[in-house]
Write a protein that holds these residues in place. Structure first.
Motif, PDB file in Angstrom:
ATOM      1  N   SER A 186       0.815  -1.214   0.000  1.00 39.08           N
ATOM      2  CA  SER A 186       0.000   0.000   0.000  1.00 39.08           C
ATOM      3  C   SER A 186       0.852   1.269   0.000  1.00 39.08           C
ATOM      4  O   SER A 186       0.368   2.342  -0.380  1.00 39.08           O
ATOM      5  CB  SER A 186      -0.940   0.003   1.210  1.00 39.08           C
ATOM      6  OG  SER A 186      -0.219   0.154   2.423  1.00 39.08           O
ATOM      7  N   SER A 214      -6.033  -1.694   3.195  1.00 40.35           N
ATOM      8  CA  SER A 214      -4.732  -1.383   2.596  1.00 40.35           C
ATOM      9  C   SER A 214      -4.879  -1.004   1.130  1.00 40.35           C
ATOM     10  O   SER A 214      -4.191  -0.099   0.631  1.00 40.35           O
ATOM     11  CB  SER A 214      -3.790  -2.587   2.739  1.00 40.35           C
ATOM     12  OG  SER A 214      -3.560  -2.894   4.094  1.00 40.35           O
ATOM     13  N   GLN A 236      -3.821   2.521  -0.671  1.00 44.02           N
ATOM     14  CA  GLN A 236      -2.944   2.556  -1.841  1.00 44.02           C
ATOM     15  C   GLN A 236      -3.593   3.291  -3.006  1.00 44.02           C
ATOM     16  O   GLN A 236      -2.945   4.072  -3.707  1.00 44.02           O
ATOM     17  CB  GLN A 236      -2.577   1.149  -2.272  1.00 44.02           C
ATOM     18  CG  GLN A 236      -1.561   1.096  -3.403  1.00 44.02           C
ATOM     19  CD  GLN A 236      -1.166  -0.323  -3.754  1.00 44.02           C
ATOM     20  OE1 GLN A 236      -1.649  -1.270  -3.157  1.00 44.02           O
ATOM     21  NE2 GLN A 236      -0.296  -0.468  -4.725  1.00 44.02           N
TER      22      GLN A 236
END
Length: 212
Positions: free
Chosen positions: A128, A183, A187
């Motif tokens: 991420s 995550s 990202q």
């Protein structure tokens, strides 16, 4: 498997192939963050340790092997074969700022306190933020080659497609992986500004100029 997962995998693979092709054809690593590529290689290494313990499908195994090969070949080209063209002066992001909190979080937030599970969780958290050295490098130099922007675009598209994949899986299988989803959202957020710059400037061949 669903269409979003397959398209996401293909987008991810295309991003890696574009980057490799760029380095090989130009015999130059200028504008590419070696630190980001090392982090991605570490992501795949720690995530795909189950290659030795768990067979899911031929597709799954082949994709894992291909991703590992692409990641390590890229790192070799940057720090080995074409190291003289590597812009180390601008690739200055301090990796400890990412690795220390990611390692700590992997031990604190995981599904099972076992070595393989902790390493898998580590890979999810690290992925991420692994692109940050590349984005930092672009912000520092103020520009990026067109092929580098295409690489980042397809990486961002891969994350967006995986978000759609998780939504689809929740609807059809009632499956929800909190660590992977959170995550993945983090990202994807990192790519939002890049997407805007890609559309407004990348098509003109100038590439992003700033990440401020």
């Amino acid at each position: 498997m669903n269409v979003f997962r397959i398209l996401g995998d293909l987008s991810h693979l295309l991003a890696m192939i574009l980057l490799l092709a760029k380095i090989w054809r130009s015999k130059c690593c200028a504008g590419i963050s070696g630190k980001s590529q090392v982090l991605f290689a570490l992501v795949f290494t720690t995530r795909y340790l189950d290659l030795f313990t768990n067979f899911i499908s031929i597709y799954n195994t082949v994709m894992k092997v291909v991703f590992l090969l692409c990641a390590y070949v890229t790192v070799y080209m940057i720090y080995g074969k074409f190291r003289k063209t590597f812009d180390s002066e601008n690739d200055t992001f301090r990796l400890e700022f990412l690795l220390v909190p990611v390692i700590g979080l992997s031990f604190l937030e995981n599904y099972s306190f076992t070595p393989l599970e902790i390493l898998w969780t580590f890979s999810i958290y690290l992925e991420s933020v692994a692109i940050l050295p590349q984005l930092f490098m672009i912000s520092k130099t103020g520009e990026a080659e067109t092929i580098t922007t295409h690489y980042l675009f397809f990486l961002g598209l891969y994350r967006a497609l995986y978000l759609a994949n998780w939504i689809r899986r929740y609807q059809t299988e009632n499956f929800y992986d909190q660590i992977a989803v959170v995550s993945g959202v983090v990202q994807t957020i990192f790519y939002c500004d890049f997407f805007y710059l890609y559309v407004t400037k990348g098509r003109c061949g100038t590439g992003p100029r700033s990440y401020a």
